[in-house]
Motif scaffolding. Structure first.
Motif, PDB file in Angstrom:
ATOM      1  N   LEU A  69       0.838  -1.204   0.000  1.00 55.05           N
ATOM      2  CA  LEU A  69       0.000   0.000   0.000  1.00 55.05           C
ATOM      3  C   LEU A  69       0.871   1.252   0.000  1.00 55.05           C
ATOM      4  CD1 LEU A  69      -2.744  -1.060   2.579  1.00 55.05           C
ATOM      5  CD2 LEU A  69      -3.018  -0.825   0.099  1.00 55.05           C
ATOM      6  N   SER A  72       2.334   1.806  -3.355  1.00 52.69           N
ATOM      7  CA  SER A  72       1.366   2.282  -4.348  1.00 52.69           C
ATOM      8  C   SER A  72       1.011   3.750  -4.163  1.00 52.69           C
ATOM      9  CB  SER A  72       0.092   1.427  -4.280  1.00 52.69           C
ATOM     10  OG  SER A  72      -0.655   1.726  -3.108  1.00 52.69           O
ATOM     11  N   ASP A 103      -4.305  -7.961  -3.032  1.00 54.53           N
ATOM     12  CA  ASP A 103      -5.042  -6.740  -3.379  1.00 54.53           C
ATOM     13  C   ASP A 103      -6.155  -7.087  -4.353  1.00 54.53           C
ATOM     14  OD1 ASP A 103      -5.654  -4.048  -3.199  1.00 54.53           O
ATOM     15  OD2 ASP A 103      -4.416  -3.535  -4.939  1.00 54.53           O
ATOM     16  N   SER A 118      -6.334  -1.857  -1.311  1.00 53.58           N
ATOM     17  CA  SER A 118      -5.878  -0.580  -1.864  1.00 53.58           C
ATOM     18  C   SER A 118      -7.025   0.414  -2.001  1.00 53.58           C
ATOM     19  CB  SER A 118      -5.205  -0.795  -3.225  1.00 53.58           C
ATOM     20  OG  SER A 118      -6.120  -1.369  -4.151  1.00 53.58           O
ATOM     21  N   ARG A 122      -7.213   3.859   0.056  1.00 48.75           N
ATOM     22  CA  ARG A 122      -7.311   5.081  -0.750  1.00 48.75           C
ATOM     23  C   ARG A 122      -8.491   5.938  -0.303  1.00 48.75           C
ATOM     24  NH1 ARG A 122      -5.864   9.528  -3.539  1.00 48.75           N
ATOM     25  NH2 ARG A 122      -6.826   9.720  -5.601  1.00 48.75           N
TER      26      ARG A 122
END
Length: 272
Positions: A69, A72, A103, A118, A122
């Motif tokens: 994470l 990313s 994920d 993710s 987010r």
């Protein structure tokens, strides 16, 4: 001598020194348009303490998930700590446990899914960037629309002072209750009801987050969002297409921002 006071729930683990840099992973990269360092050094992530119901064999898998994470572009340390603290495998069916920290979205029954890690991270990070925070840095009261299996509500409970999570499907509401019951989380409240109507008794909310997307943001959500609060939800942009929408409410009005494409279940009204 009197015994020390028993900690409240959820307990918090204060260990800030662990760096997750799993073998084969790249150093953390900055997500365009977000804050945080652009250094190539691995992100220093608060250690995943398994504060919900620690499964020792899951800690390495959770640590790898958190590092991915960070790689990313998730930069908020509170969000990374929350993602590392909750055992995702306890919210999926037994046959899917080996995939729990990948994920990927996984089925939870009744045509619903548990969102990708993710996506959860987010959306919560977006909420943290605009929602109202208290002196402790946590978000204030949050409305979580679409409880599902309860995973996102528990993660939210790590970063918010209080969470009201509403689910329209009775069987999923009961599944979430069963998942959360042994965790004894005092600041997460599960409600059976029509998520499109929000939950007026808990309003106003510092943040609102939804795990289903409709043609438009329901008026009830805007009305229940506090001034200075933020709403994060998917919305239909074209037939068969969705994108994340961020809504910020102030006394001057409402500002809407469309972000990246996403894929959520459709938002429906009523209780079933």
């Amino acid at each position: 001598m009197a015994a020390p006071p028993r900690p409240g729930f959820p307990a918090r683990i204060h260990n800030m020194g662990k760096t997750y840099n799993a073998p084969g992973t790249r150093p953390a990269a900055r997500r365009p348009g977000t804050g945080g360092s652009s250094s190539s050094a691995p992100v220093s992530v608060p250690e995943a303490g398994g504060v919900m119901m620690p499964g020792r064999d899951s800690i390495p898998a959770r640590a790898r998930m958190v590092q991915q994470l960070a790689d990313s572009g998730i930069r908020d340390l509170q969000v990374l700590r929350a993602m590392g603290a909750v055992d995702r495998h306890r919210f999926v069916d037994g046959a899917l446990v080996p995939q729990a920290y990948e994920d990927t979205a996984l089925p939870i029954g009744l045509g619903q899914t548990i969102s990708k890690p993710s996506v959860v991270a987010r959306m919560i990070e977006l909420l943290m960037q605009g929602g109202l925070r208290g002196p402790d840095g946590k978000l204030g009261r949050v409305l979580d629309v679409g409880t599902g299996c309860g995973y996102q509500a528990v993660v939210l409970g790590q970063v918010a002072s209080e969470v009201y999570s509403i689910e329209r499907l009775r069987d999923l509401h009961e599944k979430a209750r069963a998942n959360l019951r042994p965790m004894r989380i005092a600041n997460v409240h599960l409600i059976l009801g029509d998520g499109m109507a929000g939950f007026a008794k808990g309003a106003p909310y510092a943040g609102i987050i939804a795990a289903a997307g409709g043609e438009a943001i329901p008026d009830a959500w805007i009305e229940q969002l506090a001034y200075g609060g933020r709403l994060v939800a998917p919305i239909a942009t074209a037939p068969g297409q969705q994108a994340l929408m961020v809504v910020d409410r102030s006394r001057q009005g409402v500002q809407q921002t469309i972000l990246e494409a996403v894929n959520f279940v459709p938002l429906k009204s009523g209780v079933a």
